[in-house]
Design a protein around this motif. Structure first.
Motif, mmCIF file in Angstrom:
data_model
loop_
_atom_site.group_PDB
_atom_site.id
_atom_site.type_symbol
_atom_site.label_atom_id
_atom_site.label_comp_id
_atom_site.label_asym_id
_atom_site.label_seq_id
_atom_site.Cartn_x
_atom_site.Cartn_y
_atom_site.Cartn_z
ATOM 1 N N PRO A 84 0.839 -1.202 0.000
ATOM 2 C CA PRO A 84 0.000 0.000 0.000
ATOM 3 C C PRO A 84 0.873 1.251 0.000
ATOM 4 O O PRO A 84 2.004 1.209 0.515
ATOM 5 N N ALA A 85 0.329 2.349 -0.531
ATOM 6 C CA ALA A 85 1.082 3.595 -0.651
ATOM 7 C C ALA A 85 1.761 3.949 0.671
ATOM 8 O O ALA A 85 1.180 3.747 1.743
ATOM 9 N N ASP A 86 2.974 4.470 0.571
ATOM 10 C CA ASP A 86 3.751 4.923 1.737
ATOM 11 C C ASP A 86 4.229 3.823 2.677
ATOM 12 O O ASP A 86 4.728 4.105 3.751
ATOM 13 N N THR A 87 4.056 2.558 2.308
ATOM 14 C CA THR A 87 4.569 1.517 3.210
ATOM 15 C C THR A 87 5.755 0.783 2.591
ATOM 16 O O THR A 87 6.205 -0.228 3.106
ATOM 17 N N ASP A 98 4.534 -7.081 -0.809
ATOM 18 C CA ASP A 98 4.427 -8.030 0.296
ATOM 19 C C ASP A 98 3.498 -9.155 -0.134
ATOM 20 O O ASP A 98 3.037 -9.195 -1.276
ATOM 21 N N ILE A 99 3.262 -10.096 0.791
ATOM 22 C CA ILE A 99 2.500 -11.281 0.412
ATOM 23 C C ILE A 99 1.286 -11.395 1.321
ATOM 24 O O ILE A 99 1.415 -11.376 2.549
ATOM 25 N N MET A 100 0.108 -11.477 0.718
ATOM 26 C CA MET A 100 -1.119 -11.700 1.481
ATOM 27 C C MET A 100 -1.235 -13.212 1.690
ATOM 28 O O MET A 100 -1.413 -13.970 0.733
ATOM 29 N N ALA A 101 -1.084 -13.640 2.970
ATOM 30 C CA ALA A 101 -0.997 -15.073 3.231
ATOM 31 C C ALA A 101 -2.370 -15.721 3.211
ATOM 32 O O ALA A 101 -3.312 -15.211 3.805
ATOM 33 N N ASN A 102 -2.447 -16.867 2.522
ATOM 34 C CA ASN A 102 -3.683 -17.624 2.644
ATOM 35 C C ASN A 102 -3.435 -19.032 3.168
ATOM 36 O O ASN A 102 -4.363 -19.806 3.351
ATOM 37 N N LYS A 103 -2.166 -19.350 3.433
ATOM 38 C CA LYS A 103 -1.892 -20.652 4.071
ATOM 39 C C LYS A 103 -0.582 -20.557 4.839
ATOM 40 O O LYS A 103 0.413 -20.055 4.324
#
Ligand code: ASP
Length: 589
Positions: A84-87, A98-103
């Motif tokens: 996301p912006a600014d991160t 980054d990685i949105m974890a689903n497992k």
């Protein structure tokens, strides 16, 4: 437990991977639980990637992520997204995603480590060595091991490309004096007999030349049972090299080629060749060391000429007894307090000097306790020889030549430290020191020792003095010096049995002793030994300097402490009675 293999490493993902479903394996580097969101940095050898656990994205993974602690081993599957912006984290190569974890799979839990797995820690080295496997997780040490690996590879490729053959030589060998104390290994099969661990493969590589291998190298462990110093270990690694039908120039060319490659590949610096050379005598007189640090000037000056007709008894005695009077200029130190001068006097006294003569350079001449003993001409000459200016300080030491020069050399380094003369970005200084003395006199045992080792050839023109004036004989020996550290040393060897016998005689080794200890080598020399010579690099020290470290322990995976102990596995350790009995050994209480 089921385990999902990684699709990428933790240092690999970039914005081009956005939208992909990936799996990473690694250790939990950090964990931030913001209630709703949990952020995990996952780490492996290749880098760090941020993982995000969000209850609305995957509730099950988010629930499990609450259990994570630092250093847990995990497997995570998720979708790469743009941060996301600014991160963004500009410091991480993976910092734009980054990685949105689903497992999430927890592959292994971990106790809280005794120190944080970070680069800048002030943990005591003993604790680090005790948990070395954790210490080695820190990226600083991983970088050092990778650099070391790169240096092995460069060396192997270089020597291979130049027709050198890597040959392994025995680790169990005959105990033969090569200068240091041997580590001994008792033989079970041969009661009362011992193997020794090699101090270096010196004799084997010479034998390989007699065998016609022509060009040999080996990256090899060597063992010396010596009292340790900061840059020594009881077992250490050499790049060992030997060549047939060569003179010193050929060895230099080979070594310089390797050094140019290392400078380029490791430091991205162009090394100017040929390297500068200093004779041992010159190095001692100017820098008080056979491994001079040339990253700063501060040259010592021999002042004997100034005092040939002196009335000052201390100097007169030295001139008469062939001693040396050496001076060092400390620029701008003329206002040093008595206390500072006392500290420096103590410094040289601890090294064995009788005292330290100092003189302040004033507008109207020299201000010094000994000034009244010197003639005006002598004072003027001191000033001009040292190019001294008002406000400077002059040190003078006198005594037996090598001893006084060594002490002044130590003071030179101390002054460089006080004056901060070695700048952080100073260009590395690599040079040859040549023409070492063949023998070194030992005051304690009152006999000569081989300065390098007993297989080093004297300069042919000096052979005539081997019996009459051994101190005058120069060796065909050389050292390679980088930033004030010896990183390699070698010599052109003796290749005649006759000259080798003469050498043993000069060293006070009897015929019987020579026969029992070196008989095999002497015999081999009788079967057609080619002229040969070589060198060996102290690989750990070299890696330390290239890595910019100040301790060789930081470039060795599992080093020993300064007292030769391995804290991790607690070695050396006692062994069972049964083991001792088998070896016919009884330990005296
Ligand atoms: N064997 C020697 C040493 O370990 C090196 C050499 O002369 O090649 O110092």
């Amino acid at each position: 437990m089921q385990f999902k293999r990684r699709t990428h490493t933790c240092g690999e993902l970039r914005e081009t991977n956005i939208g992909e479903t990936v799996t990473l394996n690694g250790w939990v580097n950090t964990r931030r639980d913001l209630g709703g969101l949990i952020f995990i940095d996952i780490r492996d050898r290749y880098g760090i990637t941020q993982i995000v656990f969000e209850p609305t994205f995957n509730a099950e993974a988010h629930r499990l992520a609450k259990e994570l602690r630092n250093e847990y081993v995990i497997s995570v599957e998720g979708i790469v997204r743009k941060r996301p912006a600014d991160t963004d984290n500009a410091e991480l190569p993976t910092g734009h995603i980054d990685i949105m974890a689903n497992k999430l799979i927890i592959l292994n839990e971990a106790k809280t480590p005794p120190f944080p797995i970070e680069d800048e820690i002030d943990t005591h080295e003993e604790t680090r060595l005790k948990y070395r496997y954790l210490d080695l997780r820190r990226s600083k040490l991983q970088k050092n091991l990778l650099l070391r690996h790169k240096m092995y590879m460069l060396a192997r490729k270089y020597f291979d490309a130049n027709d050198f053959v890597e040959v392994e030589t025995p680790v169990l060998m005959k105990s033969t004096p090569e200068g240091a104390r041997d580590f001994l290994v008792p033989s079970r099969l041969h009661k009362g007999k011992f193997y020794a661990l090699p101090q270096s493969p010196q004799q084997y590589k010479q034998l390989l030349m007699i065998s016609g291998l022509d060009k040999y190298f080996q990256i090899v462990k060597c063992f010396r049972d010596e009292d340790l110093r900061a840059d020594r270990q009881p077992e250490f690694t050499q790049i060992d090299v030997e060549m047939s039908f060569v003179n010193q120039e050929d060895v230099f060319e080979t070594v310089e080629g390797l050094m140019r490659l290392m400078f380029k590949e490791i430091w991205n610096k162009e090394l100017q060749l040929p390297l500068p050379r200093l004779s041992f005598d010159e190095a001692m007189e100017k820098y008080g060391s056979d491994k001079p640090d040339l990253r700063f000037n501060l040259e010592m000056v021999t002042l004997n000429n100034v005092f040939v007709n002196t009335n000052f008894k201390v100097f007169k005695d030295q001139i008469e007894s062939n001693g040396i009077i050496t001076g060092l200029l400390a620029p701008g130190c003329g206002e040093y307090t008595r206390n500072q001068l006392d500290v420096l006097t103590d410094f040289v006294k601890k090294l064995g000097a009788g005292g330290l003569i100092w003189m302040r350079v004033k507008e109207d001449g020299l201000d010094a306790p000994i000034a009244k003993f010197l003639s005006d001409e002598e004072k003027l000459n001191i000033i001009s020889k040292l190019s001294a200016k008002t406000g400077d300080l002059i040190f003078i030491l006198s005594g037996a030549k090598l001893k006084a020069l060594n002490i002044m050399g130590a003071l030179r380094l101390e002054m460089a430290r006080r004056l901060e003369l070695i700048k952080k970005d100073a260009q590395p200084q690599l040079l040859w020191v040549t023409d070492f003395p063949l023998f070194e006199w030992d005051d304690e045992t009152k006999r000569y020792f081989a300065m390098h080792h007993p297989f080093t050839s004297p300069r042919i023109e000096d052979v005539q003095y081997m019996e009459s004036e051994p101190g005058k004989v120069h060796a065909r020996a050389y050292d390679l010096v980088l930033n004030g550290s010896e990183i390699a040393g070698g010599s052109i060897r003796i290749h005649s049995a006759e000259l080798q016998a003469k050498m043993f005689k000069a060293l006070g080794i009897s015929d019987e002793e020579a026969e029992s200890k070196f008989g095999f080598l002497m015999k081999a020399f009788q079967y057609g030994a080619p002229p040969h010579g070589g060198i060996a690099f102290g690989f750990d020290r070299m890696a330390m300097i290239f890595a910019g470290e100040s301790s060789i322990r930081d470039v060795i995976a599992f080093p020993k402490t300064a007292s030769a102990v391995s804290l991790m596995d607690d070695c050396p350790s006692e062994v069972s009675e049964a083991q001792l009995t088998e070896l016919y050994i009884r330990v005296r209480k």
